[in-house]
Motif scaffolding. Structure first.
Motif, PDB file in Angstrom:
ATOM      1  N   ASN A   4       8.912 -67.779-104.154  1.00 50.93           N
ATOM      2  CA  ASN A   4       9.085 -67.197-103.712  1.00 50.93           C
ATOM      3  C   ASN A   4      10.275 -66.819-103.571  1.00 50.93           C
ATOM      4  N   ALA A   5      11.120 -66.800-104.211  1.00 48.80           N
ATOM      5  CA  ALA A   5      12.678 -66.241-104.363  1.00 48.80           C
ATOM      6  C   ALA A   5      13.577 -67.338-103.701  1.00 48.80           C
ATOM      7  N   LEU A   6      12.849 -68.269-102.862  1.00 47.82           N
ATOM      8  CA  LEU A   6      13.892 -68.824-101.950  1.00 47.82           C
ATOM      9  C   LEU A   6      14.816 -69.625-102.724  1.00 47.82           C
ATOM     10  N   ARG A   7      15.936 -70.058-102.395  1.00 44.57           N
ATOM     11  CA  ARG A   7      16.652 -71.464-102.512  1.00 44.57           C
ATOM     12  C   ARG A   7      16.443 -72.501-102.450  1.00 44.57           C
ATOM     13  N   THR A   8      15.856 -73.521-102.626  1.00 42.10           N
ATOM     14  CA  THR A   8      15.834 -74.530-101.987  1.00 42.10           C
ATOM     15  C   THR A   8      17.837 -75.738-101.567  1.00 42.10           C
ATOM     16  N   LEU A   9      16.568 -76.238-100.048  1.00 46.47           N
ATOM     17  CA  LEU A   9      18.130 -76.751 -99.697  1.00 46.47           C
ATOM     18  C   LEU A   9      17.767 -77.825 -99.272  1.00 46.47           C
ATOM     19  N   CYS A  10      18.649 -79.371 -99.485  1.00 43.66           N
ATOM     20  CA  CYS A  10      17.988 -80.369 -98.900  1.00 43.66           C
ATOM     21  C   CYS A  10      18.884 -80.523 -97.995  1.00 43.66           C
ATOM     22  N   LEU A  11      18.930 -80.772 -96.847  1.00 41.90           N
ATOM     23  CA  LEU A  11      19.738 -80.965 -95.514  1.00 41.90           C
ATOM     24  C   LEU A  11      19.597 -82.414 -95.490  1.00 41.90           C
TER      25      LEU A  11
END
Length: 170
Positions: A4-11
């Motif tokens: 879905n064109a989202l850049r994934t970040l893990c916090l």
């Protein structure tokens, strides 16, 4: 998320007991062991309002628009679809795969190649070199000079296997 064109970040975080955090922690950041996952989020970098129109105009003028990016392939394809660059019959490839294709396979791919993801500056150079022929070695001497740092590579064995190829086969 990437589809879905989202850049994934893990916090994540790590708790330190008082006095355990080194005094120079800003210069010598502690390693990432013993982290606690807080959440995974997706962020979007929305297209500028003029991108779709610019792509449409260029395509209407006969220009093949290609997207070459460092994004992962799922994110790159989703963004390219939103822009009108990636069509249902278009192809997408990752830079590490592209750079290891023999020149003949690259030439077969180029007419349909619309997206290159996870690309390096060298991948971009190889793509442009192959598309326009500029910088392709003219003969054995130029080819060998271009590949001199590659161990075990010889003109006789590898000339048809390594990009950017050479003028005669191009």
């Amino acid at each position: 998320m990437a589809n879905n064109a989202l850049r994934t970040l893990c916090l994540a975080h790590r708790d330190f007991v008082p006095g355990e955090l080194p005094a120079d922690w800003e210069e010598n950041v502690p390693d990432n062991s013993r982290l606690i996952l807080d959440c995974v989020v997706g962020i979007i970098d929305p297209l500028r309002s003029d991108v779709k129109e610019a792509v449409r105009i260029a395509q209407g003028a006969g220009v093949t628009v290609r997207m070459v990016t460092g994004d992962n392939i799922a994110t790159a394809c989703a963004i390219a679809r939103q822009c009108g660059i990636l069509t249902p019959d278009g192809k997408a490839i990752e830079g590490p795969v592209f750079r290891n294709l023999p020149p003949k396979e690259v030439d077969a791919l180029l007419p349909d190649l619309q997206v290159m993801a996870r690309s390096s500056p060298d991948d971009k150079y190889l793509l442009v070199t192959r598309l326009n022929g500029y910088g392709i070695p003219k003969d054995k001497e130029e080819w060998e000079a271009k590949h001199k740092t590659k161990i075990g590579v010889s003109w006789e064995t590898h000339r048809d296997l390594l990009l950017p190829g050479y003028k005669e086969e191009w």
